[in-house]
Design a protein around this motif. Sequence first.
Motif, PDB file in Angstrom:
ATOM      1  N   ASP A  38      -4.227   0.946  -2.210  1.00  0.00           N
ATOM      2  CA  ASP A  38      -4.045  -0.484  -1.993  1.00  0.00           C
ATOM      3  C   ASP A  38      -3.884  -1.169  -3.347  1.00  0.00           C
ATOM      4  O   ASP A  38      -4.819  -1.208  -4.152  1.00  0.00           O
ATOM      5  CB  ASP A  38      -5.252  -1.055  -1.243  1.00  0.00           C
ATOM      6  CG  ASP A  38      -5.023  -2.477  -0.764  1.00  0.00           C
ATOM      7  OD1 ASP A  38      -4.540  -3.292  -1.571  1.00  0.00           O
ATOM      8  OD2 ASP A  38      -5.338  -2.774   0.401  1.00  0.00           O
ATOM      9  N   ASN A  78      -8.271   3.363  -3.949  1.00  0.00           N
ATOM     10  CA  ASN A  78      -7.635   4.519  -3.335  1.00  0.00           C
ATOM     11  C   ASN A  78      -8.517   5.043  -2.200  1.00  0.00           C
ATOM     12  O   ASN A  78      -9.714   5.260  -2.381  1.00  0.00           O
ATOM     13  CB  ASN A  78      -7.423   5.618  -4.370  1.00  0.00           C
ATOM     14  CG  ASN A  78      -6.507   6.705  -3.870  1.00  0.00           C
ATOM     15  OD1 ASN A  78      -5.299   6.519  -3.802  1.00  0.00           O
ATOM     16  ND2 ASN A  78      -7.079   7.844  -3.525  1.00  0.00           N
ATOM     17  N   LYS A 110      -4.219   6.633   0.829  1.00  0.00           N
ATOM     18  CA  LYS A 110      -3.671   5.279   0.782  1.00  0.00           C
ATOM     19  C   LYS A 110      -4.164   4.603  -0.491  1.00  0.00           C
ATOM     20  O   LYS A 110      -5.366   4.595  -0.770  1.00  0.00           O
ATOM     21  CB  LYS A 110      -4.113   4.470   2.003  1.00  0.00           C
ATOM     22  CG  LYS A 110      -3.579   4.996   3.322  1.00  0.00           C
ATOM     23  CD  LYS A 110      -3.932   4.094   4.489  1.00  0.00           C
ATOM     24  CE  LYS A 110      -5.401   4.170   4.821  1.00  0.00           C
ATOM     25  NZ  LYS A 110      -5.735   3.430   6.049  1.00  0.00           N
ATOM     26  N   THR A 137       0.846  -1.191   0.000  1.00  0.00           N
ATOM     27  CA  THR A 137       0.000   0.000   0.000  1.00  0.00           C
ATOM     28  C   THR A 137       0.877   1.234   0.000  1.00  0.00           C
ATOM     29  O   THR A 137       1.830   1.326   0.792  1.00  0.00           O
ATOM     30  CB  THR A 137      -0.916   0.034   1.227  1.00  0.00           C
ATOM     31  OG1 THR A 137      -1.749  -1.127   1.233  1.00  0.00           O
ATOM     32  CG2 THR A 137      -1.792   1.264   1.224  1.00  0.00           C
ATOM     33  N   ASN A 138       0.597   2.170  -0.872  1.00  0.00           N
ATOM     34  CA  ASN A 138       1.281   3.452  -0.857  1.00  0.00           C
ATOM     35  C   ASN A 138       0.571   4.364   0.144  1.00  0.00           C
ATOM     36  O   ASN A 138      -0.658   4.512   0.091  1.00  0.00           O
ATOM     37  CB  ASN A 138       1.272   4.098  -2.235  1.00  0.00           C
ATOM     38  CG  ASN A 138       1.974   5.439  -2.225  1.00  0.00           C
ATOM     39  OD1 ASN A 138       3.164   5.523  -1.922  1.00  0.00           O
ATOM     40  ND2 ASN A 138       1.235   6.486  -2.536  1.00  0.00           N
ATOM     41  N   ILE A 139       1.320   4.946   1.064  1.00  0.00           N
ATOM     42  CA  ILE A 139       0.734   5.817   2.081  1.00  0.00           C
ATOM     43  C   ILE A 139       1.373   7.197   1.996  1.00  0.00           C
ATOM     44  O   ILE A 139       2.572   7.334   1.791  1.00  0.00           O
ATOM     45  CB  ILE A 139       0.908   5.242   3.511  1.00  0.00           C
ATOM     46  CG1 ILE A 139       2.393   4.966   3.808  1.00  0.00           C
ATOM     47  CG2 ILE A 139       0.089   3.974   3.681  1.00  0.00           C
ATOM     48  CD1 ILE A 139       2.648   4.480   5.224  1.00  0.00           C
ATOM     49  N   TRP A 154      -4.920  12.574   4.265  1.00  0.00           N
ATOM     50  CA  TRP A 154      -4.102  11.394   4.015  1.00  0.00           C
ATOM     51  C   TRP A 154      -4.676  10.593   2.859  1.00  0.00           C
ATOM     52  O   TRP A 154      -5.859  10.675   2.532  1.00  0.00           O
ATOM     53  CB  TRP A 154      -3.959  10.531   5.262  1.00  0.00           C
ATOM     54  CG  TRP A 154      -5.220   9.996   5.853  1.00  0.00           C
ATOM     55  CD1 TRP A 154      -5.782   8.767   5.640  1.00  0.00           C
ATOM     56  CD2 TRP A 154      -6.059  10.647   6.811  1.00  0.00           C
ATOM     57  NE1 TRP A 154      -6.915   8.615   6.394  1.00  0.00           N
ATOM     58  CE2 TRP A 154      -7.112   9.763   7.126  1.00  0.00           C
ATOM     59  CE3 TRP A 154      -6.031  11.912   7.436  1.00  0.00           C
ATOM     60  CZ2 TRP A 154      -8.122  10.082   8.019  1.00  0.00           C
ATOM     61  CZ3 TRP A 154      -7.036  12.225   8.329  1.00  0.00           C
ATOM     62  CH2 TRP A 154      -8.064  11.324   8.624  1.00  0.00           C
ATOM     63  N   LEU A 169      -2.711   6.139   9.095  1.00  0.00           N
ATOM     64  CA  LEU A 169      -1.937   5.643   7.969  1.00  0.00           C
ATOM     65  C   LEU A 169      -1.749   4.131   8.010  1.00  0.00           C
ATOM     66  O   LEU A 169      -1.451   3.517   6.984  1.00  0.00           O
ATOM     67  CB  LEU A 169      -0.558   6.309   7.947  1.00  0.00           C
ATOM     68  CG  LEU A 169      -0.513   7.794   7.595  1.00  0.00           C
ATOM     69  CD1 LEU A 169       0.909   8.315   7.738  1.00  0.00           C
ATOM     70  CD2 LEU A 169      -1.029   8.047   6.192  1.00  0.00           C
ATOM     71  N   TYR A 170      -1.881   3.540   9.196  1.00  0.00           N
ATOM     72  CA  TYR A 170      -1.546   2.135   9.378  1.00  0.00           C
ATOM     73  C   TYR A 170      -2.802   1.338   9.734  1.00  0.00           C
ATOM     74  O   TYR A 170      -3.413   1.566  10.775  1.00  0.00           O
ATOM     75  CB  TYR A 170      -0.512   1.976  10.490  1.00  0.00           C
ATOM     76  CG  TYR A 170       0.695   2.883  10.359  1.00  0.00           C
ATOM     77  CD1 TYR A 170       1.396   2.975   9.164  1.00  0.00           C
ATOM     78  CD2 TYR A 170       1.131   3.650  11.432  1.00  0.00           C
ATOM     79  CE1 TYR A 170       2.503   3.798   9.042  1.00  0.00           C
ATOM     80  CE2 TYR A 170       2.243   4.463  11.326  1.00  0.00           C
ATOM     81  CZ  TYR A 170       2.926   4.540  10.122  1.00  0.00           C
ATOM     82  OH  TYR A 170       4.020   5.359  10.006  1.00  0.00           O
TER      83      TYR A 170
END
Length: 435
Positions: free
Chosen positions: A111, A117, A109, A78-80, A107, A195-196
């Motif tokens: 996936d 997105n 994210k 995943t790009n965060i 924020w 973010l996590y």
Amino acid sequence: MKVDLINMAKKKGLLSKVMTTIRLRIVLLGVMLLLNMMVFAQWECRSNLSGHLKPVYATSAINWAGEIVGSSGYLSNTNISNGMAFLGLDYSHNNHQFYFEGGIKAWNKYDYDLNINFSKWKTGLREVSYNYFTPDFSLGIGLQQVKLPNSFLLNERGWGVSFNKESGLYRFSGAMASVTKDVARNGSFCANCFLYDITPVRNQPLGNSFGDTNFAFVSFEKAKGEKESASDNEYDEFNDFESVSQATYPSLESYGGVIYSEFGGYYDNPDIYLGLHANFLLFNNALLSVQTVYQGVKENSAVLYSVDAEKVIEWQTGNLSTLHLGYIGKLDLDDGALASPRFSNLFLGEVFRMDVVDMPLVNLIAKHQIVDKKLSLKIQYSRQIKGKHMHEFDMSVGKYFFNKKLRTTVLSGLMKSDNMEEYAKLARLELRVFF
């Protein structure tokens, strides 16, 4: 039409992978630049907004500071990324202070497994308070962060009142506040947790309205002699270590106790905690801290305890190394008792953010400062002994540029639990600009 959509999706997926590779290379380049430039890295909170307060104009009693944050990284396919902006305002006159801090966060994210997105933004508050200070007394009223001295029970932000009083070698503290999810450290406007999301939420629910989830405590501490004052930064996700004086023989440096309670509409009955702590100074600049807490919760009684050992080494070159080993566990008085504190916010691990509810826990931290090269590095390993067996290894490098106007933090990590088939990998670069 369907074929065109499939081809477009493939191209989009290929482009996303290329962008991920570019971002990861940027993160690695950032690490190399940090190591090569050898700029001094203070071992402190990634946010230091209050440390940049300055007058609006030369003779103004109103001070202000701003902070802009941007980060990008990769976690578990995943790009965060996120962006934040905060504003702090301070009005101080004699012993009185009014302080405001709030901001906006956004924020994103993406996936790659789901090709979805996620993005969101939110405004929020970090502090709105009135404070009164004298050399031996302080009082805070409003939205503020409260940390229970020498205890893992409480480190939270809420609406309420707090005080500290020093009398000789004694220090008395107390607070009462209501915590809602929109201001809590681990709530909807917290520092990093949005973010996590690779593990299910394990924390007990926070209140939606004032009075749903509350805390109150009174505590005391008796010190052996003069102590150096240590100011805790409210937003520190990587807590600094307190310095200790040299000793040639073991001694009891301080001891104390606390009565702590959590109560409100989300509780069937008030939770009561009775705690004792002691700090011992050992040979060669080593410190041992011991805490024990009786958890008086109906049908969920237990004894919670923690042991922390810390060693500071000052080399002949002037460089400093710090080793810290901690363990937190419990003894069940009722069968199947669970640790109940909601507001401890230990945040062990950048991603898993393990807390009291996850005990027993082991936490190991090693830090090294190369003073003449002005560089500081940190590694941390946190592990859950039972349950889902979460364990995480993190490394971070942080530094300031341009007279502390720019803060750069590089984070990397590996994490695994029984819920995960393979290790998750974290790589993240974060920039904070203060003005």
